[in-house]
Design a protein around this motif. Structure first.
Motif, PDB file in Angstrom:
ATOM      1  N   ILE A 150      11.744  -2.400  -7.599  1.00 28.39           N
ATOM      2  CA  ILE A 150      11.594  -3.829  -7.339  1.00 28.39           C
ATOM      3  C   ILE A 150      11.870  -4.104  -5.865  1.00 28.39           C
ATOM      4  CG2 ILE A 150      12.318  -6.153  -8.026  1.00 28.39           C
ATOM      5  CD1 ILE A 150      13.799  -4.545 -10.382  1.00 28.39           C
ATOM      6  N   GLU A 151      10.955  -4.812  -5.227  1.00 26.77           N
ATOM      7  CA  GLU A 151      11.213  -5.312  -3.879  1.00 26.77           C
ATOM      8  C   GLU A 151      11.768  -6.726  -4.025  1.00 26.77           C
ATOM      9  OE1 GLU A 151      11.497  -4.355  -0.964  1.00 26.77           O
ATOM     10  OE2 GLU A 151      10.709  -2.320  -1.043  1.00 26.77           O
ATOM     11  N   PHE A 152      13.064  -6.866  -3.748  1.00 26.50           N
ATOM     12  CA  PHE A 152      13.718  -8.152  -3.907  1.00 26.50           C
ATOM     13  C   PHE A 152      13.554  -9.047  -2.684  1.00 26.50           C
ATOM     14  CE2 PHE A 152      16.103  -5.553  -6.963  1.00 26.50           C
ATOM     15  CZ  PHE A 152      16.147  -6.402  -8.065  1.00 26.50           C
ATOM     16  N   ARG A 153      13.194  -8.488  -1.521  1.00 24.67           N
ATOM     17  CA  ARG A 153      13.233  -9.269  -0.294  1.00 24.67           C
ATOM     18  C   ARG A 153      11.899  -9.387   0.437  1.00 24.67           C
ATOM     19  NH1 ARG A 153      18.637 -10.013   0.590  1.00 24.67           N
ATOM     20  NH2 ARG A 153      20.047  -8.473  -0.317  1.00 24.67           N
ATOM     21  N   ARG A 154      10.942  -8.531   0.160  1.00 22.95           N
ATOM     22  CA  ARG A 154       9.717  -8.490   0.951  1.00 22.95           C
ATOM     23  C   ARG A 154       8.903  -9.779   0.904  1.00 22.95           C
ATOM     24  NH1 ARG A 154       9.751  -4.451   4.697  1.00 22.95           N
ATOM     25  NH2 ARG A 154      10.617  -2.565   3.765  1.00 22.95           N
ATOM     26  N   LEU A 155       8.986 -10.513  -0.197  1.00 25.48           N
ATOM     27  CA  LEU A 155       8.204 -11.746  -0.312  1.00 25.48           C
ATOM     28  C   LEU A 155       9.000 -12.997   0.047  1.00 25.48           C
ATOM     29  CD1 LEU A 155       6.007 -11.148  -3.476  1.00 25.48           C
ATOM     30  CD2 LEU A 155       5.558 -10.578  -1.083  1.00 25.48           C
ATOM     31  N   LEU A 156      10.222 -12.809   0.513  1.00 22.39           N
ATOM     32  CA  LEU A 156      11.039 -13.947   0.916  1.00 22.39           C
ATOM     33  C   LEU A 156      10.731 -14.333   2.357  1.00 22.39           C
ATOM     34  CD1 LEU A 156      14.595 -13.101  -0.483  1.00 22.39           C
ATOM     35  CD2 LEU A 156      12.842 -14.564  -1.509  1.00 22.39           C
ATOM     36  N   ARG A 157      10.698 -15.624   2.623  1.00 24.52           N
ATOM     37  CA  ARG A 157      10.634 -16.112   3.993  1.00 24.52           C
ATOM     38  C   ARG A 157      11.954 -15.800   4.698  1.00 24.52           C
ATOM     39  NH1 ARG A 157       5.761 -17.277   6.246  1.00 24.52           N
ATOM     40  NH2 ARG A 157       4.458 -18.544   4.865  1.00 24.52           N
ATOM     41  N   GLU A 158      11.906 -15.746   6.037  1.00 24.28           N
ATOM     42  CA  GLU A 158      13.101 -15.394   6.799  1.00 24.28           C
ATOM     43  C   GLU A 158      14.243 -16.378   6.557  1.00 24.28           C
ATOM     44  OE1 GLU A 158      12.414 -14.826  10.907  1.00 24.28           O
ATOM     45  OE2 GLU A 158      11.182 -13.027  10.654  1.00 24.28           O
ATOM     46  N   ARG A 206       0.850  -1.201   0.000  1.00 25.48           N
ATOM     47  CA  ARG A 206       0.000   0.000   0.000  1.00 25.48           C
ATOM     48  C   ARG A 206       0.884   1.248   0.000  1.00 25.48           C
ATOM     49  NH1 ARG A 206      -4.852  -0.039   3.916  1.00 25.48           N
ATOM     50  NH2 ARG A 206      -5.839  -0.868   2.029  1.00 25.48           N
ATOM     51  N   TRP A 207       0.616   2.125  -0.964  1.00 24.27           N
ATOM     52  CA  TRP A 207       1.302   3.409  -1.050  1.00 24.27           C
ATOM     53  C   TRP A 207       0.407   4.463  -0.396  1.00 24.27           C
ATOM     54  CZ3 TRP A 207       5.903   5.358  -2.005  1.00 24.27           C
ATOM     55  CH2 TRP A 207       6.025   6.707  -2.343  1.00 24.27           C
ATOM     56  N   VAL A 208       0.924   5.118   0.642  1.00 25.48           N
ATOM     57  CA  VAL A 208       0.146   6.077   1.421  1.00 25.48           C
ATOM     58  C   VAL A 208       0.775   7.449   1.279  1.00 25.48           C
ATOM     59  CG1 VAL A 208      -0.735   6.666   3.703  1.00 25.48           C
ATOM     60  CG2 VAL A 208      -0.461   4.265   3.059  1.00 25.48           C
ATOM     61  N   ASP A 209       0.036   8.367   0.684  1.00 22.53           N
ATOM     62  CA  ASP A 209       0.503   9.737   0.520  1.00 22.53           C
ATOM     63  C   ASP A 209      -0.592  10.680   1.001  1.00 22.53           C
ATOM     64  OD1 ASP A 209       1.455  12.192  -0.204  1.00 22.53           O
ATOM     65  OD2 ASP A 209       1.987  11.633  -2.254  1.00 22.53           O
ATOM     66  N   PRO A 210      -0.446  11.220   2.226  1.00 24.34           N
ATOM     67  CA  PRO A 210      -1.491  12.086   2.769  1.00 24.34           C
ATOM     68  C   PRO A 210      -1.794  13.296   1.895  1.00 24.34           C
ATOM     69  CG  PRO A 210       0.056  11.441   4.476  1.00 24.34           C
ATOM     70  CD  PRO A 210       0.657  11.024   3.170  1.00 24.34           C
ATOM     71  N   TRP A 215       8.247  -8.262  -6.073  1.00 25.39           N
ATOM     72  CA  TRP A 215       7.041  -7.436  -6.082  1.00 25.39           C
ATOM     73  C   TRP A 215       7.405  -6.026  -6.572  1.00 25.39           C
ATOM     74  CZ3 TRP A 215       2.258  -8.994  -5.931  1.00 25.39           C
ATOM     75  CH2 TRP A 215       1.231  -8.060  -5.722  1.00 25.39           C
ATOM     76  N   PRO A 216       6.559  -5.421  -7.392  1.00 23.67           N
ATOM     77  CA  PRO A 216       6.810  -4.033  -7.830  1.00 23.67           C
ATOM     78  C   PRO A 216       6.632  -3.051  -6.680  1.00 23.67           C
ATOM     79  CG  PRO A 216       4.675  -4.771  -8.607  1.00 23.67           C
ATOM     80  CD  PRO A 216       5.335  -5.980  -7.997  1.00 23.67           C
ATOM     81  N   ALA A 217       7.401  -1.989  -6.693  1.00 19.41           N
ATOM     82  CA  ALA A 217       7.361  -1.014  -5.614  1.00 19.41           C
ATOM     83  C   ALA A 217       7.424   0.396  -6.160  1.00 19.41           C
ATOM     84  CB  ALA A 217       8.519  -1.250  -4.641  1.00 19.41           C
ATOM     85  N   ASN A 218       6.810   1.337  -5.452  1.00 16.95           N
ATOM     86  CA  ASN A 218       6.934   2.744  -5.822  1.00 16.95           C
ATOM     87  C   ASN A 218       8.301   3.269  -5.461  1.00 16.95           C
ATOM     88  OD1 ASN A 218       4.297   4.049  -6.838  1.00 16.95           O
ATOM     89  ND2 ASN A 218       3.615   2.704  -5.195  1.00 16.95           N
ATOM     90  N   TYR A 219       8.773   2.881  -4.285  1.00 18.50           N
ATOM     91  CA  TYR A 219      10.092   3.328  -3.844  1.00 18.50           C
ATOM     92  C   TYR A 219      10.709   2.210  -3.022  1.00 18.50           C
ATOM     93  CZ  TYR A 219      13.778   6.609  -2.636  1.00 18.50           C
ATOM     94  OH  TYR A 219      14.986   7.246  -2.514  1.00 18.50           O
ATOM     95  N   PRO A 220      11.419   1.263  -3.652  1.00 20.08           N
ATOM     96  CA  PRO A 220      11.864   0.057  -2.969  1.00 20.08           C
ATOM     97  C   PRO A 220      12.865   0.321  -1.859  1.00 20.08           C
ATOM     98  CG  PRO A 220      12.927   0.254  -5.104  1.00 20.08           C
ATOM     99  CD  PRO A 220      11.891   1.343  -5.050  1.00 20.08           C
ATOM    100  N   SER A 221      12.766  -0.501  -0.811  1.00 22.60           N
ATOM    101  CA  SER A 221      13.683  -0.368   0.318  1.00 22.60           C
ATOM    102  C   SER A 221      14.925  -1.219   0.140  1.00 22.60           C
ATOM    103  CB  SER A 221      12.985  -0.799   1.608  1.00 22.60           C
ATOM    104  OG  SER A 221      12.619  -2.170   1.543  1.00 22.60           O
ATOM    105  N   HIS A 222      14.864  -2.196  -0.788  1.00 21.90           N
ATOM    106  CA  HIS A 222      15.963  -3.146  -0.997  1.00 21.90           C
ATOM    107  C   HIS A 222      16.304  -3.867   0.305  1.00 21.90           C
ATOM    108  CE1 HIS A 222      16.203  -1.658  -4.945  1.00 21.90           C
ATOM    109  NE2 HIS A 222      16.883  -0.579  -4.682  1.00 21.90           N
ATOM    110  N   GLY A 223      15.283  -4.076   1.137  1.00 21.40           N
ATOM    111  CA  GLY A 223      15.495  -4.846   2.346  1.00 21.40           C
ATOM    112  C   GLY A 223      16.040  -4.050   3.500  1.00 21.40           C
ATOM    113  N   CYS A 224      16.119  -2.726   3.379  1.00 21.65           N
ATOM    114  CA  CYS A 224      16.657  -1.916   4.469  1.00 21.65           C
ATOM    115  C   CYS A 224      15.728  -1.984   5.672  1.00 21.65           C
ATOM    116  CB  CYS A 224      16.805  -0.472   4.027  1.00 21.65           C
ATOM    117  SG  CYS A 224      18.014  -0.229   2.728  1.00 21.65           S
TER     118      CYS A 224
END
Length: 246
Positions: free
Chosen positions: A163-171, A90-94, A237-246
């Motif tokens: 691109i979110e490379f890590r968000r859908l990975l299991r720990e 979810r992209w949240v922009d007030p 997963w596609p991302a608006n502004y990926p964290s790259h796992g940060c």
């Protein structure tokens, strides 16, 4: 804005969500939030064919219009309150529009009075698995909800996105970049914190990782990563502004 190459295929506010605050280059208040991976059963990410995003412009009614599948096509079947949905991201922009993105598992294209319209069977709650049919597009109004349906087969879902490379990975899972799109290919070291990454071609279960060099204004291949695992579970997963796992 970077112009991406042709064929380049290259994130719900509930108590179960983890909020990631990102250092955004524009609106500091904008946030991208993800449903924690441990809250999403593997089966709910298996066999995903499309990514469906619902955009809520400022002033829009927070509801998702749904359809019922009939013998002769699709008919409007009311709407689902946004608060009752649990997307992957979810992209949240007030200060602007909001966007929720969901996995979809079926896709149909029908002709309505000479106009081609696409529909997708979307999982509106990735925890419970509840699905509904959504139709592409929206009403002709600046405050109308707008829906996009984008393919994973062609990696269309990653065009003009991060691109979110890590968000859908299991720990207990590892992200492995390989020299070739094969499970037995040699691994490649790649720092996801430093680069302007996109996806190029898809070959089988793998997607080509490209890195844009702003000095040469060219894309360079950095390796290949799995889009889905051996059981068909979605890993990127596609991302608006990926964290790259940060």
């Amino acid at each position: 804005m970077v112009t991406h190459p042709p064929h380049r295929a290259g994130v719900f506010a509930t108590s179960a969500l983890v909020l990631t605050l990102l250092a955004l280059p524009t609106r500091a208040s904008a946030q991208e939030v993800f449903t924690p991976r441990e809250d999403i059963p593997d089966a709910h990410l298996r066999g995903v064919t499309h990514v469906v995003c619902v955009t809520f412009p400022e002033g829009a009614v927070p509801e998702v219009p749904v359809y019922e599948r009939r013998a002769l096509g699709f008919e409007p079947a009311g709407s689902v309150p946004r608060a009752r949905t649990v997307p992957v991201s979810r992209w949240v922009d007030p200060g602007g529009s909001q966007e929720d993105c969901f996995p979809a598992f079926e896709h149909e294209r029908l002709n309505h009075h000479g106009v081609s319209v696409r529909y997708a069977h979307v999982m509106l709650d990735v925890r419970s698995g509840r699905k509904a049919w959504l139709g592409e597009g929206g009403a002709d109004s600046p405050t109308a909800t707008w829906i996009t349906i984008e393919s994973l087969r062609t990696l269309e879902a990653f065009e003009d996105r991060g691109i979110e490379f890590r968000r859908l990975l299991r720990e207990d899972s590892l992200l492995i970049v390989r020299e070739e799109p094969r499970h037995d290919a040699s691994p490649v070291e790649l720092n996801f914190h430093d680069g302007d990454f996109s996806l190029g071609r898809r070959i089988g279960d793998y997607a080509e990782v490209l890195d844009f060099n702003s000095y040469t204004e060219k894309y360079y291949r950095r390796g290949w990563v799995r889009l889905v695992d051996a059981r068909g579970t979605l890993l990127l997963w596609p991302a608006n502004y990926p964290s790259h796992g940060c």
